[in-house]
Design an enzyme around this catalytic site. Structure first.
Site, PDB file in Angstrom:
ATOM      1  N   ASP A 215       0.876  -1.184   0.000  1.00  0.00           N
ATOM      2  CA  ASP A 215       0.000   0.000   0.000  1.00  0.00           C
ATOM      3  C   ASP A 215       0.910   1.230   0.000  1.00  0.00           C
ATOM      4  OD1 ASP A 215      -2.184   1.832   0.462  1.00  0.00           O
ATOM      5  OD2 ASP A 215      -3.351   0.139   1.166  1.00  0.00           O
ATOM      6  N   HIS A 238       2.221   2.040  -3.168  1.00  0.00           N
ATOM      7  CA  HIS A 238       1.254   2.949  -3.787  1.00  0.00           C
ATOM      8  C   HIS A 238       1.714   4.401  -3.737  1.00  0.00           C
ATOM      9  CE1 HIS A 238      -2.316  -0.106  -3.427  1.00  0.00           C
ATOM     10  NE2 HIS A 238      -1.280  -0.579  -4.083  1.00  0.00           N
TER      11      HIS A 238
END
Ligand SMILES: *[C@@H]1O[C@H](CO)[C@@H](O)[C@H](O)[C@H]1NC(C)=O
Length: 390
Positions: A215, A238
């Protein structure tokens, strides 16, 4: 006189002579911890903490080489404002996620001042929970590996966090926190494993971090102010994200964030600002992204104010979050998709004061594209793709 009682006498003597200012050291092994990877050492760590907190002089909790199994633990209520955890070891969480998967944090520090963590590998053993989540079964939400809450004057250096169940490190409600030389490692497809999350905190510095995760490498939540992030390698992951902001109607804003000298490699995003498509008092202002290298990044520069996962509680709404004074300076490299610069701002609160300076992003050896909605600002220096700001 036994070894332990000698230590005890030493501690007492030191404790009675504050002008000596000698630091006392509590070795967790002397308090019953076992570095065999399986004996539950939680009590020994908590006893070391209690002893260090009771000390009138600076105290070190020393974890010698080995692998120490710990259940979730809360380190709180400490009157000593000079505590150092020196960890020459690996701390291991329970592999069965049912044991601590509902705890907020595996290792929690709450209401502390003047705590340093030097070194150490924290092994969150998160793979079982990721598999559960990825299979679509219902699973506990998972635990953060290391959380600091309502704390001041915190130093974390040379720490490695592996395979956290959920977020690796969370800084929440803190002032004056420095994280230097932190490493985070988890699989690129591991769910919700943000590297470092900062919210409701001021004067946080993140230096020299290497983050590979599933993430956000760094996520910046509501109420983060005076945040400095420098010399970070991110990917997989991310990207570095301001947000998601604006989930709540009444929300603190994000202000004065600097992100500089960062390399993103193969990440989903580079530098991102993201808000829910919902009414909110939140904002993001005075944000600066400088000296950034993108290597094969899907969304190198992105503002997305239409976040509405699963189309629940937001369709048809627009974001109340006001984004302003955002600088992108000296950003170059390669995009993995055609649109390398995307400003998708709120129609109700257009982005303002976006400032592009010297940006060069290519897609398959050609100039990439940019896309703008409700985005006001200016561009200077060499800009490719061409600016679409109005
Ligand atoms: C912005 O934050 C930095 C630390 O990251 C601090 O040194 C600086 O004074 C802050 N600027 C303002 C205007 O508060």
């Amino acid at each position: 006189m036994g070894f332990n009682s000698m230590i005890l006498v030493f501690i007492v003597v030191v404790g009675l002579c504050p002008y000596w200012a000698a630091a006392v050291t509590y070795n967790v092994v002397n308090l019953g911890a076992k570095g065999d990877g399986k004996t539950d050492s939680t009590k020994a760590f908590l006893n070391a903490w209690a002893a260090a907190c009771a000390s009138a002089s600076p105290a070190t909790i020393y974890v010698p080489p080995g692998s120490y199994f710990l259940r979730n633990a809360v380190f709180s209520g400490c009157k000593n404002h000079a505590i150092t955890f020196r960890i020459d070891a690996t701390l291991v969480a329970p592999a069965d996620y049912r044991v601590i998967g509902k705890a907020a944090d595996w290792l929690a520090f709450q209401d502390v001042t003047g705590v340093s963590i030097l070194g150490g590998i924290l092994d969150g053993q998160g793979t079982g929970l990721w598999a559960c989540k990825n299979s679509g079964k219902s699973c506990p939400s998972g635990t953060t590996t290391l959380g600091f809450t309502n704390s001041n004057n915190i130093l974390i250096t040379g720490l490695t966090s592996l395979n956290s169940q959920k977020f690796h490190i969370v800084i929440n409600g803190c002032q004056n926190v420095k994280l230097q030389g932190v490493r985070v490692s988890a699989a690129g497809d591991s769910p919700n494993t943000d590297g470092i999350h900062v919210q409701m905190s001021s004067d946080v510095t993140i230096l020299d971090a290497k983050i590979k995760t599933g993430d956000d490498c760094v996520s910046i939540g509501p109420g983060a102010t005076n945040l400095w992030i420098e010399n970070v390698a991110c990917g997989p992951g991310h990207g570095i994200s301001v947000g998601s902001l604006g989930k709540e109607l009444k929300e603190d804003g994000v202000q004065n964030v600097t992100v500089r000298t960062v390399t993103f490699t193969g990440s989903q995003n580079g530098v991102r600002i993201k808000s829910w498509a919902r009414a909110s008092s939140g904002f993001a202002r005075s944000i600066s992204f400088q000296h950034i290298l993108m290597v094969d990044v899907k969304n190198p520069i992105i503002i997305d104010q239409h976040y509405c996962p699963n189309n629940k509680n937001c369709p048809g709404q627009v974001s109340g979050v006001k984004v302003s004074d955002v600088t992108y300076q000296d950003i170059h490299g390669t995009s993995a998709t055609e649109v390398a610069v995307k400003f998708d701002c709120s129609s109700k609160n257009p982005c303002s004061g976006i400032n592009l300076q010297d940006v060069k992003l290519t897609y398959q050896n050609k100039a990439a594209e940019s896309s703008c909605a409700n985005a006001d600002g200016k561009a200077s220096g060499f800009i490719e793709p061409k600016s679409c700001l109005y």
